[in-house]
Each structure stands twice: as C-alpha cells, then as structure tokens.
Design a protein around this motif. Structure first.
Motif, PDB file in Angstrom:
ATOM      1  N   ARG A  33      46.544  46.742  47.377  1.00  0.00           N
ATOM      2  CA  ARG A  33      46.730  45.308  47.633  1.00  0.00           C
ATOM      3  C   ARG A  33      48.151  44.866  47.278  1.00  0.00           C
ATOM      4  NH1 ARG A  33      41.941  42.065  48.178  1.00  0.00           N
ATOM      5  NH2 ARG A  33      40.061  43.319  47.963  1.00  0.00           N
ATOM      6  N   ASP A 318      35.722  40.009  39.783  1.00  0.00           N
ATOM      7  CA  ASP A 318      37.076  39.779  39.238  1.00  0.00           C
ATOM      8  C   ASP A 318      37.191  39.993  37.727  1.00  0.00           C
ATOM      9  OD1 ASP A 318      38.004  39.300  41.734  1.00  0.00           O
ATOM     10  OD2 ASP A 318      38.513  37.191  41.423  1.00  0.00           O
ATOM     11  N   GLU A 458      46.469  38.010  42.852  1.00  0.00           N
ATOM     12  CA  GLU A 458      45.664  38.474  43.981  1.00  0.00           C
ATOM     13  C   GLU A 458      45.288  39.963  43.960  1.00  0.00           C
ATOM     14  OE1 GLU A 458      46.768  36.970  47.930  1.00  0.00           O
ATOM     15  OE2 GLU A 458      46.100  38.889  48.750  1.00  0.00           O
ATOM     16  N   PRO A 462      41.176  39.120  43.603  1.00  0.00           N
ATOM     17  CA  PRO A 462      41.345  38.466  44.908  1.00  0.00           C
ATOM     18  C   PRO A 462      40.504  37.203  45.075  1.00  0.00           C
ATOM     19  CG  PRO A 462      40.278  40.634  45.127  1.00  0.00           C
ATOM     20  CD  PRO A 462      40.739  40.522  43.716  1.00  0.00           C
ATOM     21  N   SER A 465      41.970  34.308  43.008  1.00  0.00           N
ATOM     22  CA  SER A 465      43.197  33.873  43.661  1.00  0.00           C
ATOM     23  C   SER A 465      42.887  32.915  44.814  1.00  0.00           C
ATOM     24  CB  SER A 465      43.925  35.132  44.142  1.00  0.00           C
ATOM     25  OG  SER A 465      44.934  34.810  45.036  1.00  0.00           O
ATOM     26  N   GLN A 466      41.891  33.278  45.614  1.00  0.00           N
ATOM     27  CA  GLN A 466      41.487  32.422  46.736  1.00  0.00           C
ATOM     28  C   GLN A 466      40.914  31.101  46.252  1.00  0.00           C
ATOM     29  OE1 GLN A 466      42.916  33.130  49.413  1.00  0.00           O
ATOM     30  NE2 GLN A 466      41.222  33.182  50.832  1.00  0.00           N
ATOM     31  N   ILE A 478      44.153  35.538  52.320  1.00  0.00           N
ATOM     32  CA  ILE A 478      44.341  36.665  51.433  1.00  0.00           C
ATOM     33  C   ILE A 478      45.197  37.714  52.168  1.00  0.00           C
ATOM     34  CG2 ILE A 478      42.344  38.142  52.015  1.00  0.00           C
ATOM     35  CD1 ILE A 478      42.085  37.376  48.730  1.00  0.00           C
TER      36      ILE A 478
END
Ligand code: MSP
Length: 509
Positions: A33, A318, A458, A462, A465-466, A478
C-alpha cells in the motif's frame, strides 16, 4: 515508473492462519500500500505451500481428499486476509498448473547448467519444518523448533549443487549491504555459508508433490519447488512480460519477507538457484522475528495459537494492523499480549487519535456550523505545516527501510502535537472573542493536520483513514497517490465536516 515486488513466504497448508502468518502478510500489505501511494507499480504475492507431507497427513486425519481439503483451506485463508484488508495481487497455490509449468522450466535451466546430480542422502528429518537437521542441530534428539521427534531418512536423491555458488553469494552479500536485513542476520548467514552443504531436491517414494522430470520414483522436495512460487506467481513460464516487469530487470525492486527460521532457504539456497538459472537476485531479504506468547513461538505445531479471527471479532482489522507494527520492532522477536493490545487500543487509538479527530470535528460543528473556514490560511506558514512536511520525509525514509514502528511514531508525533495545539490555542476561549479569525485559523490548521494524518495512516489503517477523510467531508479514494494529497492546504477543497463519530469506540470490560 518504479516497480516494487513484495512477497511473503507461502504458508504450509495444514491449518488455518495464525497470528504469525498474519504478521508477515500484514507487513507485506502495508508495504504494498505504501509503495502504491508513492506511485510505484506494485505486485504483492502471497499464498499457500501445498505439497508438504503434513498436508497429506492432516487431510487423512480429517478423512478428506487432499484436494478438497486444500480447496476448503484456501477459501479460509483468503477469507481471513480479506477480513484484515490484505489485498494481494495474486494468491498462489503450489498445486496450480501454472506453478508446475514454471517449476519444470526453472529446473530445466539448472539441469542444463549441470547443477543437478544423484546421490545418497541420510539425515534427520522434521516433517513440520520439511527440513533435514544435522545431529548436532537437534535438541535432546528433537527438532529445535518444533520440539518433536525427527525421522531418520536415507534414500537416493537428486541434489542441487548450491556449494558451487558459495563464493559468489558471499561476495554478493558483502557488496550489497542491504541484501539481508536486519544487519544482524547477515552475519548469521555468512557463518552458515562457511560450511554450506548441498541439499537434496527430491524425495523418493512419495506420491504427493510435483513429479520429478525423467524419474517416476521421485517428486520434487517441497522447499525446492516452493521457492519457485516467487517466479510462477508473476508469470514465469507463462507470461514473461509480467515476469520481466517485476523481476528480471536490473532496476526491479524486489523485497522478500521471510521469518527467521527460513532464512537459510532464502538467503543461500534461493540465491544459488537464481545464480544457476542466470537470474537477478532480489534486492532485499527482510527477516522478521517470531511472535511469542508467553515466550514460546506461536505456531500450529506447538499449539499455542492466537486465532486472528478472534482478534478481528474483538477489535476489527485496523487496531490489529496498528498494534502489531507499533508494539514490536519489525525484525525482532516480540511478545504478543492481549493486555498490551487493549492498552494501545485505549491510549494510542481511542484517546490520542480518536479524541483528536472527534474534538476537532465536533468544535468545527459547534463553533463554525460545520463549515470548513474559508480564506487563504496557507499563506500563514504555520508551525503545524512545517511539522507535517518534516514528517513526510521521515515517514517515507522509515518505510523505505521497512521500519514500521518508526513510521507510526512519526504519525503519532503529529497526533500528539495536534492534541497539544488544541490545549494551547483553546478554541473554546477564541470563540468568545469578537474577531473570529483566530478561531478559524486554528481550526483550519487542525483540520488540515488531521487530513494529513489520515493519508499517512492509510497503509496501516486503511479503514480509519477513510473514516477520517469522510468526517472531514473529503471523498479522496483509497489509493490516491501521495503526490496528489500531500500539498498543504487541501482541506479547503472540502466545504463541511460531517457529524463526529468515535473512530475507536470504548470497549466493555
Ligand atoms: N512453507 C514454508 C515457506 C516456503 S516459502 C517458499 C514455511 N511455511 S510456514 O507456514 O511454516 O511458515 C511461514 C512463515 O510464517 C515463516 O516465515 C515463519 O517464520 C512464519 N511464522 C510462523 N510462526 C511464526 C511466529 N510465531 N511469528 C512470526 N512468524 C512466524 O516455512
């Protein structure tokens, strides 16, 4: 465009994933990523090693046909990876036809080179490791890793002459200081290279495994063909265009993540095979330590397993992704503890990050009707901006070195500063002033800081982050490259914040 090819070991297919397998696969996902966000052309490979003798044993114990057993298991592994937002470009299984084709093609090269010969092999064999041990490697006559009885095996086997490449490998390691990381592993390998022995690459009398070309009595030794998954996974023997993009180029960036127990195969046997075949060597072999639970290696064979699915049910993806890479320096051994996981969840995630986002969004709602302040705040070169720009550099440098913990610390440096800034500026007092410009500027800077934190987070988190971006009213997808998100001030592209929602809800005891 730069390419980046990252691989994990392929895991023995005999049980569900445990936290040790999750660990390396998450590391690869985070790197993939990160490199995508840097604009690289990335390929991330993981999968299952399906030809071990243990697979057959376990399938039999369960009364299942091995292929049916493997198909079910592969579904389960993929399901767990999806749960943790692990998105490989390919999930390879060594029973796939592609892999067999690639193995034969690779083997032919080595054979043509004259590096394959037949001899008698004697030795102690551990089925769990699928590896031979010298008498003096054993601990109380048992496998040093699994502490289980080993079997005495003596048979006619085919061998690969890795010894022939010993000097070249030593030279390569010495000339490429980053080839084996962390550094401490390099010396270990250099010392094993001193009296490297050729190992057998076939097993007689087995019916499981890839048939050995030209000899019906033999199958490929599982390790020898498993290593070739790194080629078959990117089309070797089938689609050489992909292979030539990600591997077979001088400037191809190839990083292979392996555990410390399998370093011999990756840092000696694999380079020897590559040299024999006339291929490039990977740029780096990065060795991770073991996760322990009560100081014992967590593994299927020792029985002290933490089920990733249980962790997922308790925390979601996460927090686990965060915890493993914040708590344990990647490359070293580390102890997994549920207590520490809970502490980090409450402190780092809920308190530090969660509250920062929550307070700033809530104050914007309350004091500014949810409107992102307008005006050119970028002109006032704020202290936060300088901090963020420095953080970008530090974060990139740490992740290029695969130093996940330091990259996370860099992000948390910004989180901590954001919280302090609120306390120093006291927006709740500014709101009472006649001229609201100060309030607008403080909140704008904080909103921008949070936007930056969301993008930096992110690769690790992820979903969080979103969620942060969504609360800021930003709809950046993303995977949007850093190049497009990093310039200071883009918060002004958003009009309104959304309702604040806790990112990390309090856990019941
Ligand atoms: N199938 C071989 C690898 C072939 S790669 C061409 C194998 N499989 S394994 O399932 O036994 O281990 C796969 C990886 O998981 C190894 O890197 C191993 O170090 C890692 N881990 C297994 N248990 C672990 C921990 N408890 N902690 C961290 N990683 C560990 O070897």
């Amino acid at each position: 465009m730069k390419t980046f090819y990252v691989t994990t070991p392929i895991y023995y297919a005999n049980a569900k994933p445990h936290i040790g397998s999750l660990y390396t696969t998450l590391a690869a996902d985070i790197l993939a990523r990160f490199h995508r966000l840097c604009g690289d052309d990335v390929f991330f490979l993981t999968g299952l090693d399906e030809h071990s003798q243990k697979t057959i044993r376990v399938a039999k114990e369960k009364g299942k046909d091995p292929h049916q057993f493997l198909d079910e298991l592969a579904v389960e592994w993929k399901r767990v990876w999806e749960m943790f937002d692990i998105l490989p470009d390919r999930f390879i299984r060594t029973t796939e036809k592609d892999h067999h084709v690639a193995v034969r093609a690779f083997f032919n090269k080595l054979n043509t080179k004259g590096d394959i010969y037949k001899d008698t092999y004697k030795g102690w064999y551990c089925v769990d490791c699928e590896a031979f041990y010298e008498e003096n490697d054993l601990v109380e006559k048992k496998c040093p890793i699994h502490k289980r009885a080993v079997e005495w095996i003596q048979e006619e086997n085919y061998f690969f002459d890795s010894k022939k490449y010993k000097d070249r490998i030593i030279q390569h390691i010495k000339n490429h200081p980053n080839f084996i990381q962390p550094k401490s592993r390099k010396n270990e390998i250099l010392s094993s290279l001193k009296d490297v022995k050729n190992r057998s690459i076939s097993r007689a009398g087995s019916t499981w495994g890839i048939p050995f070309p030209g000899d019906d009595q033999h199958r490929f030794y599982v390790w020898f063909e498993a290593l070739m998954n790194y080629f078959s996974g990117i089309g070797y023997g089938k689609d050489e265009k992909i292979f030539n993009t990600y591997w077979n180029r001088e400037d191809a960036q190839v990083v292979q993540l392996v555990g410390k127990d399998i370093i011999w195969f990756h840092a000696i046997m694999w380079p020897a095979m590559l040299m024999s075949g006339g291929f490039q060597l990977p740029k780096q072999i990065f060795v991770n330590g073991f996760l322990t639970l009560d100081e014992e290696k967590i593994s299927k064979s020792t029985g002290n397993v933490i089920d990733p699915v249980d962790l997922f049910e308790e925390y979601g993806s996460d927090p686990v992704r965060y915890f493993l890479f914040r708590e344990i320096p990647y490359g070293q051994d580390g102890d997994f503890s549920r207590n520490k996981m809970r502490q980090r969840y409450e402190k780092d995630l809920a308190n530090d990050l969660g509250n920062l986002v929550n307070r700033v969004v809530a104050m914007t709602k309350k004091y500014l009707n949810g409107k992102i302040p307008t005006g050119d705040f970028t002109k006032t070169t704020s202290e936060l901006r300088i901090k963020v720009e420095k953080a970008h550099l530090a974060y990139d440098a740490e992740l290029q070195k695969i130093n996940f913990g330091n990259a996370l610390q860099t992000i948390w440096g910004l989180v901590g500063r954001g919280n302090e800034y609120i306390e120093e500026q006291k927006p709740w007092e500014l709101v009472r002033k006649e001229n609201n410009n100060d309030l607008a500027s403080v909140l704008w800077n904080l909103l921008e800081l949070i936007r930056q934190i969301a993008h930096l987070s992110e690769p690790f988190m992820p979903q969080t982050s979103q969620k942060i971006s969504a609360q800021l009213g930003i709809d950046t997808q993303i995977g949007t490259p850093f190049e497009k998100t990093r310039n200071w001030g883009q918060i002004s592209q958003s009009k309104n914040v959304q309702d604040p929602k806790p990112l990390f809800p309090k856990k019941e005891d």
